[in-house]
Scaffold this motif. Structure first.
Motif, PDB file in Angstrom:
ATOM      1  N   HIS A 106       0.828  -1.212   0.000  1.00 31.41           N
ATOM      2  CA  HIS A 106       0.000   0.000   0.000  1.00 31.41           C
ATOM      3  C   HIS A 106       0.868   1.269   0.000  1.00 31.41           C
ATOM      4  CE1 HIS A 106       0.414  -2.024   3.887  1.00 31.41           C
ATOM      5  NE2 HIS A 106       0.771  -0.847   4.338  1.00 31.41           N
ATOM      6  N   VAL A 107       2.002   1.235   0.729  1.00 30.81           N
ATOM      7  CA  VAL A 107       2.889   2.396   0.751  1.00 30.81           C
ATOM      8  C   VAL A 107       3.541   2.588  -0.610  1.00 30.81           C
ATOM      9  CG1 VAL A 107       5.018   3.342   1.716  1.00 30.81           C
ATOM     10  CG2 VAL A 107       3.333   2.290   3.219  1.00 30.81           C
ATOM     11  N   ILE A 108       4.005   1.499  -1.201  1.00 27.43           N
ATOM     12  CA  ILE A 108       4.610   1.577  -2.537  1.00 27.43           C
ATOM     13  C   ILE A 108       3.611   2.142  -3.529  1.00 27.43           C
ATOM     14  CG2 ILE A 108       5.586   0.213  -4.430  1.00 27.43           C
ATOM     15  CD1 ILE A 108       6.646  -1.729  -2.293  1.00 27.43           C
ATOM     16  N   HIS A 109       2.375   1.653  -3.447  1.00 24.31           N
ATOM     17  CA  HIS A 109       1.334   2.116  -4.374  1.00 24.31           C
ATOM     18  C   HIS A 109       1.089   3.616  -4.197  1.00 24.31           C
ATOM     19  CE1 HIS A 109      -2.833   1.266  -6.358  1.00 24.31           C
ATOM     20  NE2 HIS A 109      -1.934   1.710  -7.217  1.00 24.31           N
ATOM     21  N   GLU A 110       1.058   4.075  -2.937  1.00 27.88           N
ATOM     22  CA  GLU A 110       0.827   5.497  -2.667  1.00 27.88           C
ATOM     23  C   GLU A 110       1.952   6.348  -3.250  1.00 27.88           C
ATOM     24  OE1 GLU A 110      -1.678   7.330  -1.215  1.00 27.88           O
ATOM     25  OE2 GLU A 110      -2.817   5.469  -1.368  1.00 27.88           O
ATOM     26  N   LYS A 111       3.197   5.896  -3.090  1.00 33.20           N
ATOM     27  CA  LYS A 111       4.334   6.667  -3.602  1.00 33.20           C
ATOM     28  C   LYS A 111       4.342   6.686  -5.131  1.00 33.20           C
ATOM     29  CE  LYS A 111       8.274   6.896  -1.395  1.00 33.20           C
ATOM     30  NZ  LYS A 111       8.198   8.151  -0.653  1.00 33.20           N
ATOM     31  N   ILE A 112       3.912   5.595  -5.746  1.00 33.27           N
ATOM     32  CA  ILE A 112       3.832   5.565  -7.210  1.00 33.27           C
ATOM     33  C   ILE A 112       2.740   6.517  -7.692  1.00 33.27           C
ATOM     34  CG2 ILE A 112       3.240   4.126  -9.203  1.00 33.27           C
ATOM     35  CD1 ILE A 112       4.579   1.780  -7.715  1.00 33.27           C
ATOM     36  N   LYS A 113       1.602   6.531  -6.992  1.00 38.14           N
ATOM     37  CA  LYS A 113       0.492   7.398  -7.394  1.00 38.14           C
ATOM     38  C   LYS A 113       0.856   8.873  -7.296  1.00 38.14           C
ATOM     39  CE  LYS A 113      -2.895   5.759  -4.834  1.00 38.14           C
ATOM     40  NZ  LYS A 113      -4.272   5.566  -4.297  1.00 38.14           N
ATOM     41  N   GLU A 114       1.811   9.203  -6.414  1.00 36.18           N
ATOM     42  CA  GLU A 114       2.237  10.594  -6.283  1.00 36.18           C
ATOM     43  C   GLU A 114       2.808  11.146  -7.578  1.00 36.18           C
ATOM     44  OE1 GLU A 114       4.981  10.909  -3.082  1.00 36.18           O
ATOM     45  OE2 GLU A 114       3.510  10.442  -1.523  1.00 36.18           O
ATOM     46  N   THR A 115       3.299  10.258  -8.448  1.00 38.19           N
ATOM     47  CA  THR A 115       3.885  10.691  -9.722  1.00 38.19           C
ATOM     48  C   THR A 115       2.902  10.555 -10.874  1.00 38.19           C
ATOM     49  OG1 THR A 115       4.765   8.488 -10.209  1.00 38.19           O
ATOM     50  CG2 THR A 115       6.156   9.978  -8.926  1.00 38.19           C
ATOM     51  N   ASN A 116       1.604  10.387 -10.537  1.00 32.28           N
ATOM     52  CA  ASN A 116       0.564  10.232 -11.563  1.00 32.28           C
ATOM     53  C   ASN A 116       0.819   9.033 -12.467  1.00 32.28           C
ATOM     54  OD1 ASN A 116      -0.678  12.457 -10.538  1.00 32.28           O
ATOM     55  ND2 ASN A 116      -0.617  13.678 -12.398  1.00 32.28           N
ATOM     56  N   THR A 117       1.349   7.961 -11.886  1.00 38.32           N
ATOM     57  CA  THR A 117       1.601   6.728 -12.626  1.00 38.32           C
ATOM     58  C   THR A 117       0.623   5.657 -12.136  1.00 38.32           C
ATOM     59  OG1 THR A 117       3.945   7.295 -12.812  1.00 38.32           O
ATOM     60  CG2 THR A 117       3.326   4.990 -13.231  1.00 38.32           C
ATOM     61  N   ASP A 118      -0.016   4.963 -13.073  1.00 34.72           N
ATOM     62  CA  ASP A 118      -0.950   3.892 -12.727  1.00 34.72           C
ATOM     63  C   ASP A 118      -0.287   2.537 -12.953  1.00 34.72           C
ATOM     64  OD1 ASP A 118      -3.090   5.603 -12.111  1.00 34.72           O
ATOM     65  OD2 ASP A 118      -3.563   5.845 -14.236  1.00 34.72           O
TER      66      ASP A 118
ATOM     67  N   ASP B 213      -0.664  -6.799 -10.822  1.00 34.87           N
ATOM     68  CA  ASP B 213       0.482  -7.638 -11.173  1.00 34.87           C
ATOM     69  C   ASP B 213       1.765  -6.815 -11.227  1.00 34.87           C
ATOM     70  OD1 ASP B 213       1.721 -10.158 -12.137  1.00 34.87           O
ATOM     71  OD2 ASP B 213       2.010  -8.984 -13.985  1.00 34.87           O
ATOM     72  N   GLU B 214       1.684  -5.621 -11.826  1.00 36.57           N
ATOM     73  CA  GLU B 214       2.855  -4.738 -11.905  1.00 36.57           C
ATOM     74  C   GLU B 214       3.280  -4.286 -10.504  1.00 36.57           C
ATOM     75  OE1 GLU B 214       1.891  -2.795 -16.304  1.00 36.57           O
ATOM     76  OE2 GLU B 214       1.059  -1.920 -14.471  1.00 36.57           O
ATOM     77  N   LEU B 215       2.311  -3.981  -9.660  1.00 34.93           N
ATOM     78  CA  LEU B 215       2.619  -3.575  -8.288  1.00 34.93           C
ATOM     79  C   LEU B 215       3.324  -4.704  -7.550  1.00 34.93           C
ATOM     80  CD1 LEU B 215       2.414  -1.572  -5.935  1.00 34.93           C
ATOM     81  CD2 LEU B 215       0.141  -2.509  -5.436  1.00 34.93           C
ATOM     82  N   ASN B 216       2.867  -5.927  -7.773  1.00 40.51           N
ATOM     83  CA  ASN B 216       3.485  -7.077  -7.115  1.00 40.51           C
ATOM     84  C   ASN B 216       4.941  -7.250  -7.558  1.00 40.51           C
ATOM     85  OD1 ASN B 216       3.131  -9.394  -5.297  1.00 40.51           O
ATOM     86  ND2 ASN B 216       3.515 -10.608  -7.139  1.00 40.51           N
ATOM     87  N   GLN B 217       5.192  -7.048  -8.869  1.00 42.87           N
ATOM     88  CA  GLN B 217       6.566  -7.144  -9.382  1.00 42.87           C
ATOM     89  C   GLN B 217       7.466  -6.069  -8.753  1.00 42.87           C
ATOM     90  OE1 GLN B 217       7.116  -7.771 -13.714  1.00 42.87           O
ATOM     91  NE2 GLN B 217       4.879  -7.869 -13.814  1.00 42.87           N
TER      92      GLN B 217
ATOM     93  N   ASP C   3      13.802   7.078  -3.484  1.00 44.84           N
ATOM     94  CA  ASP C   3      12.730   7.444  -4.418  1.00 44.84           C
ATOM     95  C   ASP C   3      13.186   7.259  -5.860  1.00 44.84           C
ATOM     96  OD1 ASP C   3      10.778   8.438  -2.460  1.00 44.84           O
ATOM     97  OD2 ASP C   3      12.292   9.956  -2.067  1.00 44.84           O
ATOM     98  N   VAL C   4      14.460   7.538  -6.109  1.00 42.41           N
ATOM     99  CA  VAL C   4      15.003   7.350  -7.460  1.00 42.41           C
ATOM    100  C   VAL C   4      15.008   5.872  -7.830  1.00 42.41           C
ATOM    101  CG1 VAL C   4      17.056   7.632  -8.906  1.00 42.41           C
ATOM    102  CG2 VAL C   4      16.372   9.459  -7.333  1.00 42.41           C
ATOM    103  N   ASP C   5      15.371   5.006  -6.857  1.00 40.38           N
ATOM    104  CA  ASP C   5      15.337   3.564  -7.109  1.00 40.38           C
ATOM    105  C   ASP C   5      13.921   3.103  -7.449  1.00 40.38           C
ATOM    106  OD1 ASP C   5      18.061   3.275  -6.500  1.00 40.38           O
ATOM    107  OD2 ASP C   5      17.645   3.043  -4.370  1.00 40.38           O
ATOM    108  N   LEU C   6      12.938   3.588  -6.691  1.00 40.19           N
ATOM    109  CA  LEU C   6      11.544   3.203  -6.942  1.00 40.19           C
ATOM    110  C   LEU C   6      11.113   3.609  -8.334  1.00 40.19           C
ATOM    111  CD1 LEU C   6       8.777   2.142  -6.101  1.00 40.19           C
ATOM    112  CD2 LEU C   6       8.318   4.366  -5.043  1.00 40.19           C
TER     113      LEU C   6
ATOM    114  N   LEU D 176      12.210  16.748 -11.593  1.00 41.67           N
ATOM    115  CA  LEU D 176      11.749  17.269 -12.887  1.00 41.67           C
ATOM    116  C   LEU D 176      10.849  16.269 -13.602  1.00 41.67           C
ATOM    117  CD1 LEU D 176      14.995  19.061 -14.145  1.00 41.67           C
ATOM    118  CD2 LEU D 176      12.909  20.119 -13.268  1.00 41.67           C
ATOM    119  N   THR D 177      11.161  14.968 -13.483  1.00 38.33           N
ATOM    120  CA  THR D 177      10.331  13.939 -14.105  1.00 38.33           C
ATOM    121  C   THR D 177       8.931  13.939 -13.487  1.00 38.33           C
ATOM    122  OG1 THR D 177      12.231  12.565 -14.623  1.00 38.33           O
ATOM    123  CG2 THR D 177      10.099  11.467 -14.546  1.00 38.33           C
ATOM    124  N   ASP D 178       8.867  14.031 -12.160  1.00 32.17           N
ATOM    125  CA  ASP D 178       7.575  14.077 -11.480  1.00 32.17           C
ATOM    126  C   ASP D 178       6.752  15.270 -11.928  1.00 32.17           C
ATOM    127  OD1 ASP D 178       8.254  11.803 -10.139  1.00 32.17           O
ATOM    128  OD2 ASP D 178       8.612  12.768  -8.199  1.00 32.17           O
TER     129      ASP D 178
END
Length: 495
Positions: free
Chosen positions: A322-334, A338-342, A359-362, A489-491
């Motif tokens: 859930h934390v990983i998903h929240e941090k990914i959503k912060e960058t407007n990425t869906d 299955d992708e989240l599990n990977q 954050d860069v690694d993620l 800048l990417t975000d």
């Protein structure tokens, strides 16, 4: 407990007595201004008799017409009080030893002589228009009868406040309550001044206030001699949150005040320091993070915003999806389940190898799994640094920023500082980035050791972590900074 507790800040006096700490005049003024903004009642700006530089520092503060009462430490000597008067202070904190141990071995005087010194000093200071606080040094190893005798005579001489100092931190909370309760019967404003030799300074201070003391001597970050003093931010937040005593302190300024004092003093806070430490509102455990995301009170006693701090979720081996998903959503990425599990499994694998996942690694892992081309807005072409014992450290950088060539140079306290400053100059009209933290470790032995640099960059109230491992500390620092800047800048582009 009294409804109106006064805060006497001694960061600039007792705090500066921390071994290895030296604060310049301009730095003292910066801290004093911040303390005044914070809302403390009294600022002990230093000990005027210490040196000419100390006198200039105190004058610089008194000339700024702050709201707080400006105080100088003074021995019970006319020269100390005269020097404080020359600095235009509002008050003096006259400190006199009171225990048999100090009187016999340090002062080599009789108790009667010491009492007369205190009386004369108080009368002299009052005759010259000063507010006077009479502090007994080593009060907690002095008999209560002897203390009361000394205090009563100095109160009769005109003292406005009295203070009992636990100079070597030997009180326990129970003893503190009984001790200060007895002194509160003198019916004059009473200050508590506790040292942290046994880690009890905050607890002892709170018990003293509970027993009738009306003012607390405190320092930002708990700075002070040996193990330090009672920490201002801890005492105030305990009063506010646990005792329901509302102070006039602007608690939302605690974190930035703490950061200012940490930066100027050079005393680095432990990460798990309460209220203002880096991990005070950081969560890694999946269970805790999930609870905080649903309702912050589940694993946080107060909201970080109350003290000007921020909540962080750490990508470690205990992290949940859930934390990983929240941090990914912060960058407007869906991402799909299955992708989240990977992504989750990749992060776990890195953590198991002992690697801190930034954050860069993620972002790199996410982009790789989603087959997204990495868009580096900033690309370093070359950098040069010059440093030596008779050369001001200087750096020049050439990089591409959104395909535009940028060349800048800067100086710094060292080659790393100069290189980062040069990069910041190239970005100043593009994005506002602040370097919040910088950590460096040698992860192998020898002069050719691999250097691991971990940094935290702030942009728009968001913190980005990045790291780089190189045999060259300057290159590792530059690389880590550029990774973090590219992430920011990417975000922004994705949003």
């Amino acid at each position: 407990m009294h409804e109106n507790i006064n805060i006497f800040d001694t960061t600039l006096r007792d705090g500066e007595q921390t071994p290895g700490v030296l604060i310049t005049s301009n730095e003292k003024l910066k801290i004093a201004n911040k303390l005044d903004e914070l809302g403390v009642d009294v600022i002990e700006a230093g000990s005027a008799i210490t040196s000419k530089d100390e006198q200039e520092s105190i004058k610089l503060i008194t000339e700024n017409n702050l709201n707080a009462e400006i105080c100088s430490f003074a021995r019970p000597l006319q020269i100390d009080i005269d020097t404080a008067i020359e600095c235009n202070v509002d008050s003096v904190n006259i400190v006199i030893p009171s225990s048999d141990l100090h009187i016999e071995f340090k002062l080599k005087k009789t108790r009667c002589e010491v009492e007369q010194m205190a009386i004369d000093a108080v009368e002299y200071a009052k005759d010259h228009g000063l507010i006077v606080e009479l502090s007994c040094e080593d009060a907690t190893r002095t008999s209560v009868d002897d203390l009361k005798s000394l205090y009563t005579k100095t109160i009769d001489a005109g003292a406005d406040r009295i203070c009992a100092c636990d100079t070597v931190g030997i009180l326990t909370p129970e003893k503190s309550y009984n001790f200060y309760h007895e002194l509160s019967k003198l019916d004059i404003p009473l200050s508590v001044h506790c040292h942290n030799d046994f880690g009890l300074a905050v607890a002892n201070t709170l018990e003293a206030l509970n027993a009738g003391a009306t003012q607390a001597h405190l320092t930002i970050n708990g700075l002070g001699e040996r193990a330090g003093n009672a920490a201002l931010e801890e005492v105030v937040m305990a009063l506010e949150s646990l005792y329901n005593v509302h102070t006039h302190i602007k608690t939302e300024l605690f974190y930035e005040t703490s950061q200012l004092v940490e930066s100027i003093s050079g005393v680095v806070l432990q990460s798990n320091k309460s209220i203002v430490g880096a991990n005070a509102f950081a969560h890694e455990s999946g269970i805790h993070a999930d609870g905080v995301l649903k309702k912050s009170e589940t694993y946080e006693p107060i909201k970080p915003e109350v003290v000007g701090h921020r909540r962080r979720f750490i990508l470690g081996k205990h992290v949940g999806k859930h934390v990983i998903h929240e941090k990914i959503k912060e960058t407007n990425t869906d991402v799909t389940d299955d992708e989240l599990n990977q992504i989750f499994m990749r992060i776990k694998a890195l953590s198991d190898m002992g690697k801190t996942v930034t954050d860069v690694d993620l972002q790199a892992i996410t982009d790789d799994i989603l087959n997204i081309d990495i868009d580096e807005s900033i690309h370093l072409d070359e950098y040069t640094t010059v440093s030596g014992n008779r050369v001001t450290p200087t750096a020049s950088v050439k990089l591409k920023l959104n395909d535009e060539d940028k060349i800048e140079a800067a100086v710094g306290v060292g080659p790393v500082d100069a290189a980062i400053a040069a990069i910041q100059k190239t970005l100043q009209n593009t994005v506002d980035i602040t370097l919040e933290e910088y950590h460096v470790d040698a992860i192998t032995g020898g002069t050719d050791a691999l250097i691991d640099v971990l940094i935290k960059l702030k942009c728009d109230d968001k913190i980005i972590t990045a790291r780089s491992t190189q045999p060259d500390i300057i290159m590792a620092s530059v690389d880590a900074y550029l990774k973090g800047a590219n992430k920011i800048l990417t975000d922004k582009k994705r949003k």
